[in-house]
Design a protein around this motif. Structure first.
Motif, PDB file in Angstrom:
ATOM      1  N   LEU A 124     -61.769  53.867 -25.435  1.00 45.53           N
ATOM      2  CA  LEU A 124     -60.323  53.698 -25.560  1.00 45.53           C
ATOM      3  C   LEU A 124     -59.727  54.633 -26.605  1.00 45.53           C
ATOM      4  O   LEU A 124     -58.705  55.273 -26.363  1.00 45.53           O
ATOM      5  N   PHE A 125     -60.361  54.735 -27.760  1.00 47.69           N
ATOM      6  CA  PHE A 125     -59.782  55.503 -28.855  1.00 47.69           C
ATOM      7  C   PHE A 125     -59.824  57.008 -28.594  1.00 47.69           C
ATOM      8  O   PHE A 125     -58.876  57.725 -28.923  1.00 47.69           O
ATOM      9  N   ALA A 183     -57.076  57.554 -25.998  1.00 51.39           N
ATOM     10  CA  ALA A 183     -55.736  57.387 -26.568  1.00 51.39           C
ATOM     11  C   ALA A 183     -55.369  58.592 -27.432  1.00 51.39           C
ATOM     12  O   ALA A 183     -54.238  59.087 -27.377  1.00 51.39           O
ATOM     13  N   TRP A 193     -57.521  50.583 -18.246  1.00 47.75           N
ATOM     14  CA  TRP A 193     -57.586  49.369 -19.063  1.00 47.75           C
ATOM     15  C   TRP A 193     -57.534  48.132 -18.155  1.00 47.75           C
ATOM     16  O   TRP A 193     -58.320  47.204 -18.299  1.00 47.75           O
ATOM     17  N   ILE A 228     -63.861  49.362 -26.205  1.00 46.73           N
ATOM     18  CA  ILE A 228     -63.289  49.451 -27.552  1.00 46.73           C
ATOM     19  C   ILE A 228     -64.444  49.720 -28.484  1.00 46.73           C
ATOM     20  O   ILE A 228     -65.096  48.811 -28.977  1.00 46.73           O
ATOM     21  N   VAL A 235     -52.194  52.421 -30.534  1.00 45.22           N
ATOM     22  CA  VAL A 235     -53.532  52.159 -29.991  1.00 45.22           C
ATOM     23  C   VAL A 235     -54.569  52.926 -30.802  1.00 45.22           C
ATOM     24  O   VAL A 235     -55.552  52.347 -31.274  1.00 45.22           O
ATOM     25  N   TYR A 236     -54.365  54.214 -30.950  1.00 40.63           N
ATOM     26  CA  TYR A 236     -55.368  55.064 -31.595  1.00 40.63           C
ATOM     27  C   TYR A 236     -55.570  54.727 -33.077  1.00 40.63           C
ATOM     28  O   TYR A 236     -56.691  54.659 -33.565  1.00 40.63           O
ATOM     29  N   TYR A 252     -53.756  43.267 -28.286  1.00 39.23           N
ATOM     30  CA  TYR A 252     -52.948  44.271 -28.977  1.00 39.23           C
ATOM     31  C   TYR A 252     -52.994  45.593 -28.202  1.00 39.23           C
ATOM     32  O   TYR A 252     -51.961  46.213 -27.950  1.00 39.23           O
ATOM     33  N   TYR A 253     -54.192  46.011 -27.827  1.00 43.85           N
ATOM     34  CA  TYR A 253     -54.347  47.280 -27.115  1.00 43.85           C
ATOM     35  C   TYR A 253     -53.714  47.220 -25.730  1.00 43.85           C
ATOM     36  O   TYR A 253     -53.030  48.155 -25.310  1.00 43.85           O
ATOM     37  N   TRP A 297     -49.894  47.552 -26.073  1.00 43.85           N
ATOM     38  CA  TRP A 297     -49.417  48.899 -26.390  1.00 43.85           C
ATOM     39  C   TRP A 297     -49.666  49.874 -25.247  1.00 43.85           C
ATOM     40  O   TRP A 297     -48.866  50.791 -25.022  1.00 43.85           O
ATOM     41  N   LEU A 298     -50.745  49.704 -24.500  1.00 44.67           N
ATOM     42  CA  LEU A 298     -50.977  50.564 -23.331  1.00 44.67           C
ATOM     43  C   LEU A 298     -49.920  50.308 -22.259  1.00 44.67           C
ATOM     44  O   LEU A 298     -49.459  51.245 -21.597  1.00 44.67           O
TER      45      LEU A 298
END
Length: 141
Positions: free
Chosen positions: A9-10, A13, A36, A43, A104-105, A114-115, A118-119
């Motif tokens: 994910l990171f 992002a 996602w 994650i 996210v990042y 949370y992720y 925001w996505l």
């Protein structure tokens, strides 16, 4: 991007956040949201510390950013004024994509929801940006 990077994910992002070309940034944000929702992302982070390595998100060189006071005043009753307003809102939507991707990042160690939230925001702002950009392009603005 390695195979494991493509599911991190990171990493994804950050790549979307740093993309300068607007259409590509929107595509990356939309694909992130889709992946996602299809449980294709992991994650994985080497730290829960807030990331500070990104100081400016990717954005195109043109149009040049100028202070709003440097722009001529245009009345909303004119076609030029309406185009300027649509352009300004389009710029706001582009910045909103960046803000969502940054959220996210930048913050590892947050709850999973949370992720996802925001996505979804990045995806929605991408849709808004594209609607407005298409309107500007259709009208030759």
């Amino acid at each position: 991007m390695t195979m494991s990077d493509s599911t991190n994910l990171f990493v994804r992002a950050r790549a979307a956040l740093m993309e300068a070309e607007p259409q590509r940034k929107c595509e990356l944000a939309d694909r992130l949201y889709s992946d996602w929702n299809n449980n294709l992302l992991k994650i994985e982070s080497d730290s829960d510390a807030v990331r500070t390595d990104v100081t400016e998100p990717g954005r195109p060189l043109k149009p040049e950013l100028v202070h709003p006071r440097a722009l001529p005043r245009r009345g909303l009753g004119t076609q030029e004024g309406q185009a300027a307003l649509i352009h300004a809102v389009t710029h706001i939507e582009f910045n909103a994509i960046n803000l969502a991707l940054d959220a996210v990042y930048r913050y590892p160690g947050m709850p999973v929801e949370y992720y996802g939230d925001w996505l979804r925001v990045a995806h929605e702002e991408s849709k808004h940006f594209n609607l407005l950009r298409n309107k500007l392009n259709k009208n030759g603005l």
